[in-house]
Structures are given as C-alpha cells and as structure tokens.
Enzyme design. Structure first.
Site, short mmCIF file in Angstrom:
data_model
loop_
_atom_site.label_atom_id
_atom_site.label_comp_id
_atom_site.label_asym_id
_atom_site.label_seq_id
_atom_site.Cartn_x
_atom_site.Cartn_y
_atom_site.Cartn_z
N PHE A 160 -3.92 100.16 47.88
CA PHE A 160 -2.47 99.97 47.73
C PHE A 160 -1.90 101.24 47.11
CE2 PHE A 160 1.54 99.09 45.75
CZ PHE A 160 2.20 98.43 46.75
N ASP A 200 -5.03 108.11 42.60
CA ASP A 200 -3.81 107.34 42.35
C ASP A 200 -4.03 106.53 41.08
OD1 ASP A 200 -1.74 105.56 42.20
OD2 ASP A 200 -1.72 105.07 44.34
N LYS A 244 4.56 103.95 36.97
CA LYS A 244 4.58 102.72 36.18
C LYS A 244 4.75 102.96 34.68
CE LYS A 244 3.04 99.59 39.63
NZ LYS A 244 2.04 99.63 40.66
C1 LIG Z 1 2.45 100.12 42.07
C2 LIG Z 1 1.58 101.13 42.71
C3 LIG Z 1 2.12 102.15 43.53
C4 LIG Z 1 3.56 102.19 43.94
O1 LIG Z 1 4.44 102.29 42.89
P1 LIG Z 1 6.00 101.91 43.11
O2 LIG Z 1 6.64 102.35 41.85
O3 LIG Z 1 6.04 100.43 43.31
O4 LIG Z 1 6.47 102.65 44.31
C5 LIG Z 1 1.26 103.11 44.01
N1 LIG Z 1 -0.05 103.08 43.74
C6 LIG Z 1 -0.61 102.11 42.97
C7 LIG Z 1 -2.08 102.14 42.68
C8 LIG Z 1 0.19 101.09 42.45
O5 LIG Z 1 -0.36 100.12 41.71
#
Ligand SMILES: *Cc1c(COP(=O)(O)O)cnc(C)c1O
Length: 403
Positions: free
Chosen positions: A145, A230, A259
C-alpha cells in the site's frame, strides 16, 4: 439515550448523503480528543487504537504542537515556494539531522511523497545510471500500500483499488514481499529502484523475515538500484525505532515520510535522500503549492521535537513489546496470532471466528476503536504516548470482547 443515538444517526446520515461512499467507517461520530482518548457526540469515551493509521504517534492535540500551530497561524501560513519563508529551512535542517540525510523535499500527503520518490528514481535512472529515457523500471512488492494516485494504484495487487481506473502507468514490476531472491531475479539493466514497506501496514501488519531488508539493501547496492523505503506508516518511532529500516541497520537511498510528520494536525510529507540523488531536481522540475509552507514547517518541527524529547521510540519499543506479550498470553480461541513491531500490532482473527470487522464493532462497544485491515486482521496502533496502565486497560477490554 434514544435522542442521543438519534444525534449520532443524523451525523452519519448527513455524511453519507453528501460525501462520496469511498469509505466504510465504524458507526461512531467523534467530536473531541486528547492523547490516546477520543469522545463521541454522545459523550462516550474510547481509546483510539487506530491513531489515524499512525498519523497521531504524538497523541491527539499534543499541547506543544497545538501551540506551534496557533503561534504560526498568527504570523504567516503560506508563501508558496515562489518566495522563501523563515520556517522551512530550520525545519528541514532538523528533519535531515534526525533522519541522517543531506536533503529533503517537502510535500503534503503520503501519496505525493511516494510519487516524488518515483519521479526522483526515474530521473536519477536516466541521468545518473544511464537508463534510456522511458525504459526505467521500478520493482514493487505484492500486497503493497503506497497511496491512491493513478500511478500508485497501477502497481497495487488489490483488484478493487484498481478497477475502473485504467489505463495504468507502465514501468512497474511486482515481486512477492519478503523474498530477497525474487528481487535479485527481477532486476534488469533498466531497473532504477525497489520500492518497499519495511513492514506492510495495510496488508495486515506483515513483518518480513529477519534479514530481508538487509539482503535487499545489499542486492540494490550490487546492481546500482535505489532502495526506496516507504516509511509513511512505520516511521517516526511507531515500530520502536525512529524508522523501521533501522531494526536491520539499513539506510535506504530514499525514505518516504508522511503521516506522523504532521503531528496529527496538518498534512505534511517529504522524501529524504542524499545530495547525489536529490540533485537530479532543477528549478521547475517538480513542486507543490502547499509543500514546505510555514504552517506545515512549524507544526512538523514541533511534531519532531515531541518524538525526540519524549523518546517515543523507546516507549514504543517497551510498551509495544509488553502489549504484544499480554495479547499473546490471552490465548483466545478466536485469535490465530499476534504480529508486529513496537506499537504497530496486528491481531489475526481465525477464519472460523468470522471476519475482523464485526470484532471491531464489538471492540467499539467495549470502548476500543480499532479498524480491520485485510479481512482477518485487527490493527492496534495507539498513540505512542500511551502509558502502561492504559495498555493494561486496553488488554482488559480486548479480552472482555473476545470472551
Ligand atoms: C498511508 C500510507 C500512504 C499514503 O499516505 P496518504 O497521506 O494517505 O496519501 C503511503 N504509504 C504507506 C505505507 C501508508 O501507510
């Protein structure tokens, strides 16, 4: 009581009437929060075990971050990058110091930061590695994700995420997660990057085998491929270290951050990397109207200081280990296993006990707000400011629910 629940129903009805139906929230309407606790419009108190998918590591409404937000709002909120502001430089200096990289590029949402990393890798591939223009390949993992843009959903394994949104972006190759040999086998002379989550959060808190990230790092080095981690969900102390890659002493070429970088108050994201990678960007190549704005910079500076000053990495390691031990000791017949690192914990529900969602609804009636992820998993990821007594309270409520 009847009138009170009518209030909840009317807020839900209004939201459903006027918003796109792209989410399936638990039926609770929140109006107030503090630290790990939230209150609904009827005055019921819950422990927030989702923390907005780990965007609230510092706890709801941390007073230092609130103060930074208010003070900055009274001075200057937005300049665009058409001018300099007095907040961005000091903020990025702090971010680079804490992450150990030379440069940062600020954005707003996690998905934008992922896109920024992909653009960086492609351009680096063409201009530094010498891959022919348009031939750049990026390797990703199954069940990843990384966000919701068209390019990012292109390489999602989840059919629903992709359906109807084609045509998709070329240039991505998917391999199984947790399998370093598959990475080496997938690399070609045109591979520019490997994008990976150190722990797959949305896939159901999937922790790869020990040594996986280190092996990937070595393979990437050997083949001159950028390792892009990520850390949007796993970063900023969530897993018991500042960044989850540090559990294996891995320093990725690019880290994607979001985040909790905004302290649960403001959308802030960024990539960090060294100058030999970031220098592919020239004025006009890439940007964002709100990226690096002074309000974001002030909030994020305070958010980082709270993580550092309150040693939330150590707290997450200690209380996360304790939380997991206590959950394992419950030995519920409904639970297949507990997995995770630090305060990113997944409880896998046995398929014979139904899906995770109804259990989340039951947890809600016992005062715990948690969300199902990937059908059978309930994620417990409270703010890192949680106390041991609060963990004990949560364990008690979870075991009541499962009884
Ligand atoms: C939440 C998340 C994203 C995307 O972040 P948004 O602020 O919702 O666009 C990307 N990578 C990971 C691993 C995430 O948990």
């Amino acid at each position: 009581m009847a009138t009170k629940s009518a209030r909840t129903a009317s807020y839900i009805e209004e939201s459903e009437k006027y918003s796109a139906h792209n989410y399936h929230p638990l039926p609770v309407v929140l109006e107030k929060a503090e630290r790990v606790w939230v209150w609904d419009v009827e005055g019921n108190k819950y422990m927030d075990c989702l923390s907005s998918y780990s965007a609230i590591n510092q706890g709801h409404r941390h007073p230092k971050i609130i103060k930074a937000l208010k003070d900055q709002a009274d001075r200057l909120t937005l300049t665009s990058r058409g001018f300099y502001n007095d907040q961005m430089g000091p903020w990025l200096k702090l971010l680079c110091g804490l992450t150990g990289y030379e440069k940062a590029l600020p954005m707003n949402t996690g998905a934008e930061a992922v896109e920024t990393a992909l653009k960086t890798a492609r351009k680096w591939g063409q201009y530094v590695k010498g891959v022919p223009a348009g031939a750049q390949e990026i390797i990703v993992c199954a069940n990843n994700f990384h966000g919701r843009t068209i390019t990012i959903i292109t390489f999602s394994s989840d059919a629903q995420t992709k359906d109807g949104f084609g045509p998709y972006t070329p240039g991505f190759v998917t391999i199984p997660y947790g399998d370093a040999k598959a990475l080496e086998a997938a690399i070609t002379k045109n591979t520019v990057a490997f994008l990976v989550e150190p722990i797959q959060g949305e896939a159901g808190v999937v922790v790869p085998p020990a040594g996986y990230l280190k092996a990937c790092f070595d393979i990437c080095k050997k083949h001159k491929v950028l390792l892009v981690a990520d850390e949007v969900q796993t970063g900023f102390c969530r897993t018991g270290r500042w960044f989850a890659c540090q559990h294996e002493d891995v320093r990725p070429d690019i880290m994607v951050l979001g985040k909790a970088l905004g302290g649960g108050m403001y959308p802030v994201s960024a990539i960090v990397c060294d100058d030999h990678v970031m220098s592919v960007f020239k004025p006009g190549d890439h940007g964002s109207t709100f990226g690096g704005n002074p309000l974001a910079a002030a909030v994020s500076t305070a958010a980082l200081e709270v993580l550092r000053d309150e040693k939330l990495d150590e707290r997450a390691a200690e209380l996360g280990g304790y939380f997991m031990d206590r959950l394992r000791a419950m030995k519920s017949p409904h639970v297949e296993g507990i997995r995770g690192k630090g305060l990113l914990i997944g409880m896998v529900i046995k398929s014979s006990s139904g899906k995770a969602r109804p259990w989340c609804e039951k947890l809600m009636s016992h005062g715990i707000l948690a969300k199902d992820t990937h059908e059978q998993v309930i994620r417990f990821a409270p703010a890192l400011v949680i106390t041991k007594e609060e963990v004990d309270w949560a364990v008690e409520k979870i075991s009541e629910t499962l009884r």
